[in-house]
Design a protein around this motif. Sequence first.
Motif, short mmCIF file in Angstrom:
data_model
loop_
_atom_site.label_atom_id
_atom_site.label_comp_id
_atom_site.label_asym_id
_atom_site.label_seq_id
_atom_site.Cartn_x
_atom_site.Cartn_y
_atom_site.Cartn_z
N GLU A 125 0.95 -1.20 -0.49
CA GLU A 125 -0.02 -0.01 -0.25
C GLU A 125 0.66 1.42 0.09
N ARG A 126 1.63 0.59 0.81
CA ARG A 126 2.97 2.17 0.61
C ARG A 126 3.28 2.51 -0.77
N MET A 127 4.22 1.40 -1.81
CA MET A 127 4.63 1.43 -2.26
C MET A 127 3.72 2.38 -3.39
N ARG A 128 2.61 1.67 -3.65
CA ARG A 128 1.20 2.13 -3.99
C ARG A 128 0.82 3.73 -3.95
N THR A 129 0.59 3.98 -2.84
CA THR A 129 0.57 5.68 -2.90
C THR A 129 1.80 6.14 -3.10
N GLN A 130 2.66 6.00 -3.19
CA GLN A 130 4.22 6.86 -3.58
C GLN A 130 3.76 6.38 -4.93
N ARG A 131 3.77 5.48 -5.42
CA ARG A 131 3.34 5.44 -6.96
C ARG A 131 1.99 6.43 -7.60
N GLU A 147 1.02 8.97 -6.17
CA GLU A 147 1.31 10.84 -5.72
C GLU A 147 2.61 10.56 -6.98
N ALA A 148 3.29 10.46 -6.64
CA ALA A 148 4.40 10.48 -7.98
C ALA A 148 4.51 10.95 -9.34
N ASP A 149 2.46 10.60 -9.79
CA ASP A 149 1.96 9.84 -11.17
C ASP A 149 1.32 11.21 -11.12
N ARG A 181 -0.39 12.00 -13.16
CA ARG A 181 -1.72 11.27 -14.18
C ARG A 181 -2.75 10.66 -13.62
N GLN A 182 -2.56 9.96 -12.48
CA GLN A 182 -2.87 8.76 -11.11
C GLN A 182 -4.58 9.92 -10.30
N GLY A 183 -4.29 11.23 -10.85
CA GLY A 183 -5.49 12.03 -10.80
C GLY A 183 -4.91 12.16 -9.00
N PHE A 184 -5.55 13.32 -8.81
CA PHE A 184 -5.86 13.82 -7.13
C PHE A 184 -6.96 13.37 -6.36
N ARG A 185 -5.56 13.17 -5.06
CA ARG A 185 -5.88 13.15 -3.76
C ARG A 185 -6.18 13.46 -2.67
N CYS A 186 -7.51 13.64 -2.61
CA CYS A 186 -7.46 14.61 -1.53
C CYS A 186 -7.04 14.26 -0.03
N CYS A 187 -6.98 12.92 0.18
CA CYS A 187 -6.74 13.00 2.14
C CYS A 187 -6.47 11.66 1.78
#
Length: 55
Positions: free
Chosen positions: A37-43, A45-47, A49-55
């Motif tokens: 989950e940590r790798m997935r979140t970092q990926r 946030e780095a891209d 094109r993945q969209g905006f993460r509000c929280c």
Amino acid sequence: MRWYLRELTDESAYDRYVAHLRAGRPGAPVPTRRAFERMRTQRQEADPRQGFRCC
């Protein structure tokens, strides 16, 4: 019903990742769910094109 909800919320992503990892690289260490989950979140946030993460 349970399968549908897991697919809809993408909770089954870890299971798919582990299956993919074991099929492609059988001797590779499998990360914990938390590390995945940590790798997935970092990926995400780095891209941008993945969209905006509000929280």
